[in-house]
Design a protein around this motif. Structure first.
Motif, PDB file in Angstrom:
ATOM      1  N   LYS A 263       0.806  -1.220   0.000  1.00 59.12           N
ATOM      2  CA  LYS A 263       0.000   0.000   0.000  1.00 59.12           C
ATOM      3  C   LYS A 263       0.843   1.275   0.000  1.00 59.12           C
ATOM      4  O   LYS A 263       0.285   2.368  -0.088  1.00 59.12           O
ATOM      5  CB  LYS A 263      -0.914   0.029   1.249  1.00 59.12           C
ATOM      6  N   GLY A 264       2.138   1.127   0.145  1.00 54.96           N
ATOM      7  CA  GLY A 264       2.976   2.319   0.214  1.00 54.96           C
ATOM      8  C   GLY A 264       2.744   3.160   1.458  1.00 54.96           C
ATOM      9  O   GLY A 264       3.047   4.346   1.490  1.00 54.96           O
ATOM     10  N   VAL A 265       2.221   2.521   2.495  1.00 55.80           N
ATOM     11  CA  VAL A 265       1.891   3.248   3.729  1.00 55.80           C
ATOM     12  C   VAL A 265       2.922   2.923   4.809  1.00 55.80           C
ATOM     13  O   VAL A 265       3.210   1.772   5.070  1.00 55.80           O
ATOM     14  CB  VAL A 265       0.484   2.834   4.234  1.00 55.80           C
ATOM     15  N   GLU A 266       3.495   3.970   5.414  1.00 52.02           N
ATOM     16  CA  GLU A 266       4.431   3.760   6.522  1.00 52.02           C
ATOM     17  C   GLU A 266       3.675   3.886   7.827  1.00 52.02           C
ATOM     18  O   GLU A 266       2.999   4.887   8.057  1.00 52.02           O
ATOM     19  CB  GLU A 266       5.544   4.824   6.493  1.00 52.02           C
ATOM     20  N   VAL A 267       3.772   2.886   8.680  1.00 54.58           N
ATOM     21  CA  VAL A 267       3.086   2.941   9.967  1.00 54.58           C
ATOM     22  C   VAL A 267       4.126   2.887  11.075  1.00 54.58           C
ATOM     23  O   VAL A 267       5.053   2.082  11.025  1.00 54.58           O
ATOM     24  CB  VAL A 267       2.091   1.773  10.123  1.00 54.58           C
ATOM     25  N   ALA A 268       3.971   3.765  12.060  1.00 52.85           N
ATOM     26  CA  ALA A 268       4.892   3.775  13.195  1.00 52.85           C
ATOM     27  C   ALA A 268       4.638   2.536  14.061  1.00 52.85           C
ATOM     28  O   ALA A 268       3.810   1.696  13.726  1.00 52.85           O
ATOM     29  CB  ALA A 268       4.685   5.044  14.010  1.00 52.85           C
ATOM     30  N   LYS A 269       5.370   2.435  15.152  1.00 52.59           N
ATOM     31  CA  LYS A 269       5.210   1.290  16.057  1.00 52.59           C
ATOM     32  C   LYS A 269       3.736   1.111  16.409  1.00 52.59           C
ATOM     33  O   LYS A 269       3.036   2.069  16.713  1.00 52.59           O
ATOM     34  CB  LYS A 269       6.034   1.538  17.316  1.00 52.59           C
ATOM     35  N   PHE A 270       3.284  -0.106  16.371  1.00 52.77           N
ATOM     36  CA  PHE A 270       1.865  -0.367  16.629  1.00 52.77           C
ATOM     37  C   PHE A 270       1.562  -0.140  18.112  1.00 52.77           C
ATOM     38  O   PHE A 270       2.287  -0.644  18.973  1.00 52.77           O
ATOM     39  CB  PHE A 270       1.494  -1.823  16.293  1.00 52.77           C
ATOM     40  N   PRO A 271       0.482   0.562  18.411  1.00 51.91           N
ATOM     41  CA  PRO A 271       0.097   0.688  19.823  1.00 51.91           C
ATOM     42  C   PRO A 271      -0.356  -0.668  20.374  1.00 51.91           C
ATOM     43  O   PRO A 271      -0.696  -1.574  19.621  1.00 51.91           O
ATOM     44  CB  PRO A 271      -1.064   1.676  19.787  1.00 51.91           C
ATOM     45  N   ARG A 272      -0.315  -0.778  21.687  1.00 52.39           N
ATOM     46  CA  ARG A 272      -0.790  -1.996  22.353  1.00 52.39           C
ATOM     47  C   ARG A 272      -1.844  -1.627  23.376  1.00 52.39           C
ATOM     48  O   ARG A 272      -1.737  -0.582  24.023  1.00 52.39           O
ATOM     49  CB  ARG A 272       0.362  -2.712  23.061  1.00 52.39           C
ATOM     50  N   MET A 273      -2.790  -2.483  23.536  1.00 52.19           N
ATOM     51  CA  MET A 273      -3.867  -2.210  24.474  1.00 52.19           C
ATOM     52  C   MET A 273      -4.234  -3.519  25.172  1.00 52.19           C
ATOM     53  O   MET A 273      -4.274  -4.572  24.537  1.00 52.19           O
ATOM     54  CB  MET A 273      -5.067  -1.685  23.680  1.00 52.19           C
ATOM     55  N   GLN A 274      -4.472  -3.401  26.481  1.00 54.03           N
ATOM     56  CA  GLN A 274      -4.906  -4.603  27.183  1.00 54.03           C
ATOM     57  C   GLN A 274      -6.348  -4.919  26.809  1.00 54.03           C
ATOM     58  O   GLN A 274      -7.149  -3.998  26.575  1.00 54.03           O
ATOM     59  CB  GLN A 274      -4.807  -4.378  28.682  1.00 54.03           C
ATOM     60  N   TYR A 275      -6.646  -6.190  26.788  1.00 54.18           N
ATOM     61  CA  TYR A 275      -8.011  -6.622  26.488  1.00 54.18           C
ATOM     62  C   TYR A 275      -9.024  -5.887  27.353  1.00 54.18           C
ATOM     63  O   TYR A 275     -10.036  -5.376  26.855  1.00 54.18           O
ATOM     64  CB  TYR A 275      -8.108  -8.134  26.698  1.00 54.18           C
ATOM     65  N   ASP A 276      -8.742  -5.788  28.647  1.00 58.80           N
ATOM     66  CA  ASP A 276      -9.701  -5.137  29.554  1.00 58.80           C
ATOM     67  C   ASP A 276      -9.937  -3.681  29.158  1.00 58.80           C
ATOM     68  O   ASP A 276     -11.067  -3.181  29.226  1.00 58.80           O
ATOM     69  CB  ASP A 276      -9.189  -5.205  31.003  1.00 58.80           C
ATOM     70  N   ASP A 277      -8.860  -3.009  28.750  1.00 56.12           N
ATOM     71  CA  ASP A 277      -8.994  -1.608  28.345  1.00 56.12           C
ATOM     72  C   ASP A 277      -9.763  -1.493  27.033  1.00 56.12           C
ATOM     73  O   ASP A 277     -10.553  -0.564  26.855  1.00 56.12           O
ATOM     74  CB  ASP A 277      -7.611  -0.970  28.191  1.00 56.12           C
ATOM     75  N   ALA A 278      -9.511  -2.422  26.118  1.00 58.91           N
ATOM     76  CA  ALA A 278     -10.238  -2.384  24.841  1.00 58.91           C
ATOM     77  C   ALA A 278     -11.729  -2.518  25.083  1.00 58.91           C
ATOM     78  O   ALA A 278     -12.546  -1.813  24.482  1.00 58.91           O
ATOM     79  CB  ALA A 278      -9.733  -3.498  23.914  1.00 58.91           C
TER      80      ALA A 278
END
Lengths: 584, 584
Positions: A263-278
């Motif tokens: 896709k030619g898309v640059e993505v920074a480091k992926f965020p992380r989220m705890q299941y409970d927070d999601a």
């Protein structure tokens, strides 16, 4: 030789060359003294020209008699076009035809072979081979090929080995949803088709093949929700001598590589989220974080007033709809109708308009003061001009309802841009999930997932609270991958199976081979699997996986083109030692 | 982090580095004051050292107590070895261990994890996950991965698109050997697992996807000959707008590329041989041409003398065995016993020794003169010092017998060098093959193969003489690929199916969708399929495909490791609308 060039290939630099082309007749335009034919193949369209002056009469007649989708071969000379077509790559040239051969005729196709066809889904599925001639479908299949090539390149370059695991295996615990395959050579016995190569990839880890992957078909005989297929494709991966962090790093790398290459898309480091927070922030374990509209829990603010509905609710929770204060009463009523549809299931919806003048207007004004409502606005992040939508009820249900509303509103507000990619790791899933019907716990991921260190003991006392070394990769609100660190010792695996309701005999019969393997030096290991169909659809900026499968099945699991499944011969049944025993 | 390096990685350049390694204990050598442990993983072996002077006592004890195949993690310093080991890549260094963690223990494995193991085939299959730890098996699986990556690269670079075709399809004409899959959602109906994606790849051609490939599992429920598997992998390919010559060019290119990339072997243009010539010269449609020993047909020379056996025979045919004149009477008798074994089935064998002095000594001297035998020698290409072996009887049988003898002798003479690669195209196969049991003709390749131009009419009068646009790619006496130019019009396909004994109803029920597709502008097309398991085995210089499959099945189609197939629940059967009806 059927062709010297494809129909997407010729340019001004080919002028005066003698060429041979083959393909399908897309269109014939007959001006009497002049006939143009658009010739199509996988690579594009080339215009053919026949004219009174330069074309023999019989060939003119032959050209005018060509029907749509006839297969023809032509020889001719590349010439420059009078009026160029900037929309196609061969638009500067045309072919002055000297020889025309009809390779095959065609009946009139049941729908037009155009980007925007007049054919409905059913007829296009029945004639899928014609549908594949259309650019949108053809391009999707080529796109899928490109994605799988890149996946293989990335993993192989990273030292992963693709190993084929068997398709004829043994029925597993989720066995009720296994497709089974009677064996002629072993009468009365059945193979099962794999729902995933899970146990085999773990055995490969025991076997020392420490970086495995496979792009592999999996099978599930279940009532099909919309956009599920009884056979689907996984990018299945496993690693040994790793921790959760290693897996996240490698497969974040893969996903980032695909987004970049495809896709030619640059993505920074992926965020992380705890299941409970999601669950708390989005009511969903696969939140779409391309946009905000995070949940604001209002229990402390909204309960203990005189509004009984909220007082009785386990959870009161709202979201702010950007610029929603301008919704008319009628629009809001429609929204309330929407959340009350059986598919969503809310009993009602409370709303608060955050007026331009800083005041609030709500459907519960008689229970709450302006100050109360200001606190709601703060909690939900509502700004002046927004609308706060509030649902209440049993926690799990109300979260699911508000999540559905959030997605619907985002869709309406154009916040789900298919060209924006927002990946997210959701981590720390619960190990077990309560089946509300049976009251039993079952594995949220699968029975081979390891609990977090030190939490095994909680299984007896608080099974619902045990967290697993499990993680999902979410992209734009879809789970595209999920995995876990596995159990790698027999004792823990036995405890886990016992808690899932397996007797010792059942555990041995179904997983004896795996537990035996754990006794011969099983290394720590874990993995992940991506749903390829879904991944490709999302990367392609589309919603429907069916559009990325060459020959999909319908919602009844039928292939309407070949008409399968179908009855088989009595003789064949007999040879398998089987008899039909229909329920009616 | 479980490791900073693999066990195949460390060199003198790493001296003094602190490293973390994980792996399996290959061997513990305990000299009392010094303990060495060989630590193994997929990448190699690294030697660990513990000694009285530098290692704490408890760690020394822990090291000596390690068992074979324990999984351990160590931290330590890379140091130079006193006595280097030139046989392994890490042989210049060892690790002075400062920390030792047992990650998992192991029971004593049921066979040694060594290149030459003490385990027999059965036990190794049962514990396949341990077998895979052994270099020969591990290397084969990695080799297979390399081959498939190169195949995909070559084809994809050549514009081929890998398209996944469905696994849950419809029972086909060779249906008796189909695995079937009952559908829960469509009670009483069955899918079939594909014996090949044949019809789907043809539909892709109709769909305009003019260069298709797929590396795909196929399934056949048949009594397994040695070295066949109920599930096997094909490199399946199809092209449109091509003639036979195009296919041969592209896939000769692929094969040449693989030989070069994988084996470093350059092969000139592949020779081509007509099927009839292959049968005449080698008695076999997949001749091994790494060596000569071509057949010499002797009918004209050997018949019409007084030797009744030859006079009664349909074919008298011989081969020259290089330097075979020195065989003793006993050795020749053993050879005669060999051809009389039921697996070969000859009634006897006549021999002629071509003596050093130019004379001949045969077992039929009383019927033939020296001049007669000289002509036999000329015809079979026998030179002074050779032995001519002559068989006679019904043409097809005697050819098969002599072919078996030729291969056996070549094996004994060391003429089948696995490092020599002799590819060969066999072309112009018959379209039909007579089934001697039923007296019916069936398709030699499959029902979609087109007859040679102009030969369709012969079907009525001389069906056995019709030649097909069919070809096989043979490598070292094995068919590694086979294909054909297909029929692409409904009328021809209908004629073909009629000749194969299909009624109109049967033809429509089974292939209606394909014949319908042919009416909507089907392009000329053809293809080929390679048997990947066999191809990989031959490229790997080995005979047995099972050694290149991670989890193979045995000759009864059983996976002895997981114990499949197996009985399934009555409940599950009931849900499928089935009942067991065993024959006893």
């Amino acid at each position: 030789m059927y062709r010297s060039h494809t129909n997407g290939e010729l340019r001004l630099s080919h002028i005066n060359e003698e060429v041979t082309l083959s393909g399908w007749v897309q269109k014939v335009r007959d001006k009497g003294f002049m006939v143009w034919v658009d010739l199509r193949d996988r690579y594009g369209i080339t215009q053919l020209i026949f004219d009174e002056e330069r074309t023999p009469k019989e060939m003119m007649e032959k050209a005018t008699s060509l029907g749509r989708e006839f297969v023809i071969q032509v020889k001719g000379t590349v010439i420059e076009r009078q009026s160029k077509n900037k929309n196609i790559e061969t638009g500067n040239i045309e072919i002055l035809v000297s020889e025309l051969t009809v390779l095959n005729t065609s009946l009139t196709p049941p729908f037009t072979i155009e980007d925007n066809t007049d054919g409905g889904e059913d007829i296009r599925m029945k004639y899928r081979y014609l549908d594949i001639r259309r650019n949108p479908v053809k391009n999707n299949l080529m796109f899928r090929h490109k994605v799988t090539m890149e996946v293989r390149k990335y993993l192989s370059d990273g030292g992963f080995i693709e190993v084929e695991t068997p398709y004829l295996i043994k029925s597993t615990p989720e066995g009720a949803r296994d497709f089974v395959v009677p064996s002629r050579m072993n009468e009365g016995q059945f193979y099962a088709l794999p729902q995933s190569p899970q146990t085999f990839k773990q055995l490969l880890m025991v076997g020392g093949m420490d970086k495995y992957f496979q792009i592999v078909k999996c099978f599930r005989d279940e009532d099909l929700r919309a956009d599920r297929q009884p056979e689907f494709t996984q990018i299945d991966c496993e690693m040994a001598f790793i921790e959760q962090e290693d897996i996240l790093t490698v497969f974040e790398g893969l996903t980032r590589y695909l987004l970049k290459e495809i896709k030619g898309v640059e993505v920074a480091k992926f965020p992380r989220m705890q299941y409970d927070d999601a669950m708390k922030l989005y009511g969903n374990d696969k939140p779409d974080i391309r946009f905000g509209m995070e949940f604001g829990e209002l229990n402390e603010l909204a309960k203990h007033k005189d509004f009984k509905i909220f007082n009785d609710a386990e959870l009161v929770v709202g979201i702010a709809v950007p610029n929603g204060a301008s919704y008319t009463r009628k629009e809001i009523d429609k929204l309330i109708d929407w959340v009350r549809r059986p598919q969503v299931g809310a009993l009602g919806m409370i709303y608060v308009k955050c007026n331009e003048d800083g005041s609030f207007k709500s459907s519960v004004d008689k229970f709450y003061t302006q100050e109360d409502l200001a606190k709601w606005a703060e909690k939900t992040g509502a700004k002046v001009g927004d609308l706060i939508c509030v649902l209440s009820g049993e926690t799990n249900k109300v979260r699911a309802q508000l999540s559905a509303l959030r997605m619907e509103l985002a869709e309406r507000l154009g916040l789900r841009d298919p060209n924006v990619f927002a990946p997210l790791w959701v981590v720390d899933f619960p190990l077990l999930e309560l089946d509300e019907e049976t009251g039993h716990y079952h594995a949220m991921h699968h029975p081979f997932t390891s609990p977090k260190p030190g939490q095994l003991e909680l299984l007896d006392t608080k099974p619902g609270e045990v967290k697993a070394n499990a993680y999902d990769l979410v992209l734009n609100g879809n789970e595209i991958g999920g995995g876990s660190i596995r159990i790698h010792d027999k004792k823990t695996q036995a405890i886990m199976l016992k808690h899932l309701g397996f007797s010792d005999e059942e555990a041995t019969a179904q997983f004896g081979f795996l537990m035996d393997a754990f006794e011969y030096g099983a290394p720590p290991h874990g993995g992940i699997a991506f749903g390829l169909d879904r991944l490709v659809a999302i990367l392609g900026g589309q919603e429907t996986i069916r559009d990325f499968i060459a020959f999909p099945k319908n919602n009844s699991g039928r292939d309407v083109m070949i008409d399968a499944p179908a009855a088989i011969d009595a003789e064949q049944l007999e040879e398998l030692g089987l008899k039909l025993d229909l329920k009616g």
